[in-house]
Design a protein around this motif. Sequence first.
Motif, PDB file in Angstrom:
ATOM      1  N   HIS A 106       0.811  -1.217   0.000  1.00 62.46           N
ATOM      2  CA  HIS A 106       0.000   0.000   0.000  1.00 62.46           C
ATOM      3  C   HIS A 106       0.848   1.272   0.000  1.00 62.46           C
ATOM      4  CE1 HIS A 106       0.670  -0.444   4.404  1.00 62.46           C
ATOM      5  NE2 HIS A 106       0.555   0.877   4.432  1.00 62.46           N
ATOM      6  N   ALA A 107       2.066   1.217   0.536  1.00 67.21           N
ATOM      7  CA  ALA A 107       2.922   2.402   0.528  1.00 67.21           C
ATOM      8  C   ALA A 107       3.325   2.762  -0.905  1.00 67.21           C
ATOM      9  CB  ALA A 107       4.154   2.168   1.394  1.00 67.21           C
ATOM     10  N   THR A 108       3.731   1.754  -1.662  1.00 70.42           N
ATOM     11  CA  THR A 108       4.101   1.973  -3.064  1.00 70.42           C
ATOM     12  C   THR A 108       2.897   2.444  -3.876  1.00 70.42           C
ATOM     13  OG1 THR A 108       5.835   0.285  -2.925  1.00 70.42           O
ATOM     14  CG2 THR A 108       5.056   0.875  -5.125  1.00 70.42           C
ATOM     15  N   ALA A 109       1.750   1.790  -3.669  1.00 73.90           N
ATOM     16  CA  ALA A 109       0.536   2.173  -4.394  1.00 73.90           C
ATOM     17  C   ALA A 109       0.124   3.599  -4.047  1.00 73.90           C
ATOM     18  CB  ALA A 109      -0.598   1.202  -4.075  1.00 73.90           C
ATOM     19  N   LEU A 112       2.327   6.150  -5.785  1.00 74.79           N
ATOM     20  CA  LEU A 112       1.982   6.277  -7.209  1.00 74.79           C
ATOM     21  C   LEU A 112       0.754   7.162  -7.396  1.00 74.79           C
ATOM     22  CD1 LEU A 112       2.577   2.607  -8.404  1.00 74.79           C
ATOM     23  CD2 LEU A 112       3.901   4.622  -9.056  1.00 74.79           C
ATOM     24  N   VAL A 113      -0.225   7.016  -6.498  1.00 74.30           N
ATOM     25  CA  VAL A 113      -1.418   7.859  -6.567  1.00 74.30           C
ATOM     26  C   VAL A 113      -1.040   9.321  -6.330  1.00 74.30           C
ATOM     27  CG1 VAL A 113      -3.584   8.438  -5.394  1.00 74.30           C
ATOM     28  CG2 VAL A 113      -3.045   6.057  -5.926  1.00 74.30           C
ATOM     29  N   ALA A 114      -0.246   9.553  -5.283  1.00 74.56           N
ATOM     30  CA  ALA A 114       0.171  10.926  -4.964  1.00 74.56           C
ATOM     31  C   ALA A 114       0.948  11.548  -6.120  1.00 74.56           C
ATOM     32  CB  ALA A 114       1.014  10.930  -3.694  1.00 74.56           C
ATOM     33  N   GLU A 115       1.772  10.747  -6.752  1.00 73.33           N
ATOM     34  CA  GLU A 115       2.541  11.238  -7.900  1.00 73.33           C
ATOM     35  C   GLU A 115       1.606  11.569  -9.064  1.00 73.33           C
ATOM     36  OE1 GLU A 115       6.857  10.083  -9.563  1.00 73.33           O
ATOM     37  OE2 GLU A 115       5.401   8.452  -9.642  1.00 73.33           O
ATOM     38  N   ILE A 123       5.949  14.785  -0.468  1.00 77.55           N
ATOM     39  CA  ILE A 123       4.782  14.036   0.002  1.00 77.55           C
ATOM     40  C   ILE A 123       4.785  12.635  -0.592  1.00 77.55           C
ATOM     41  CG2 ILE A 123       2.260  13.928  -0.023  1.00 77.55           C
ATOM     42  CD1 ILE A 123       2.195  16.957   0.031  1.00 77.55           C
ATOM     43  N   VAL A 124       5.073  12.534  -1.876  1.00 76.40           N
ATOM     44  CA  VAL A 124       5.157  11.238  -2.554  1.00 76.40           C
ATOM     45  C   VAL A 124       6.165  10.337  -1.833  1.00 76.40           C
ATOM     46  CG1 VAL A 124       5.784  10.055  -4.699  1.00 76.40           C
ATOM     47  CG2 VAL A 124       4.502  12.207  -4.786  1.00 76.40           C
ATOM     48  N   THR A 125       7.334  10.893  -1.536  1.00 74.25           N
ATOM     49  CA  THR A 125       8.392  10.110  -0.876  1.00 74.25           C
ATOM     50  C   THR A 125       7.976   9.681   0.523  1.00 74.25           C
ATOM     51  OG1 THR A 125      10.103  11.270  -2.131  1.00 74.25           O
ATOM     52  CG2 THR A 125      10.798  10.146  -0.125  1.00 74.25           C
ATOM     53  N   ALA A 126       7.365  10.589   1.278  1.00 71.05           N
ATOM     54  CA  ALA A 126       6.954  10.264   2.647  1.00 71.05           C
ATOM     55  C   ALA A 126       5.914   9.148   2.663  1.00 71.05           C
ATOM     56  CB  ALA A 126       6.409  11.507   3.343  1.00 71.05           C
ATOM     57  N   ILE A 127       4.964   9.197   1.738  1.00 71.19           N
ATOM     58  CA  ILE A 127       3.955   8.139   1.650  1.00 71.19           C
ATOM     59  C   ILE A 127       4.608   6.808   1.283  1.00 71.19           C
ATOM     60  CG2 ILE A 127       1.956   7.311   0.339  1.00 71.19           C
ATOM     61  CD1 ILE A 127       1.129  10.287   0.050  1.00 71.19           C
ATOM     62  N   GLY A 128       5.488   6.845   0.311  1.00 68.68           N
ATOM     63  CA  GLY A 128       6.097   5.622  -0.200  1.00 68.68           C
ATOM     64  C   GLY A 128       7.083   4.968   0.740  1.00 68.68           C
TER      65      GLY A 128
END
Length: 201
Positions: A106-109, A112-115, A123-128
């Motif tokens: 789910h972190a990778t997914a 990808l959504v944030a990107e 933000i993308v990096t923090a989520i991932g």
Amino acid sequence: GTIMAYALSVSARPPSGIDLSPFGLTTEEYWRHCIASVAVAEELKSRGLGRFGSGFSAAALLHDIGKLILIQHMTEQRMQQIVTFRTNHPGHRSIDAENTILGVNHATAGALVAENWNLPQEIVTAIGTHHDPSQWDNDLCNGKILANQIALDNAGHTEFALDDSEIVADAMLGLSVEDEVYQAVAKASDERLDVLIEFFK
């Protein structure tokens, strides 16, 4: 940062009727955890414990959005396999079940959504990376790890995998957060939660 998170909350809220039980969650528990993570992020910011940037609250709110994406594309068989893995592998992280059964987590997914939404790269990096080993020179990523864990602590979550414990300990070291401060942040953020729940209604 809070206003950005509020603006994104329309898309981040779980759809009505979605079944998050393979992740061991109800939709209410999922959403409360997201908002609780925002409460921790805001408490960490207010104490000046790191250079988190304006995207910290948004990253906290969205960190588990990948679960909403994955669950809507899982077959019943895959859902059951996730549940079975989690039952048969106590002490393993939930994300291990995702990687093993789905080949993605789910972190990778979520990243990808944030990107795809053209959110800032921080933000993308923090989520991932919120389940990854600590990045010593990245306060936002370390803060997101702590926001996730403190929100879980405050909700009474008691099952910890060794890998998660090490990641949290490293994030604390990266931000120079002693246990006394960790506990103070947990208490204060829990007190913030009811106000934020009303804000994000």
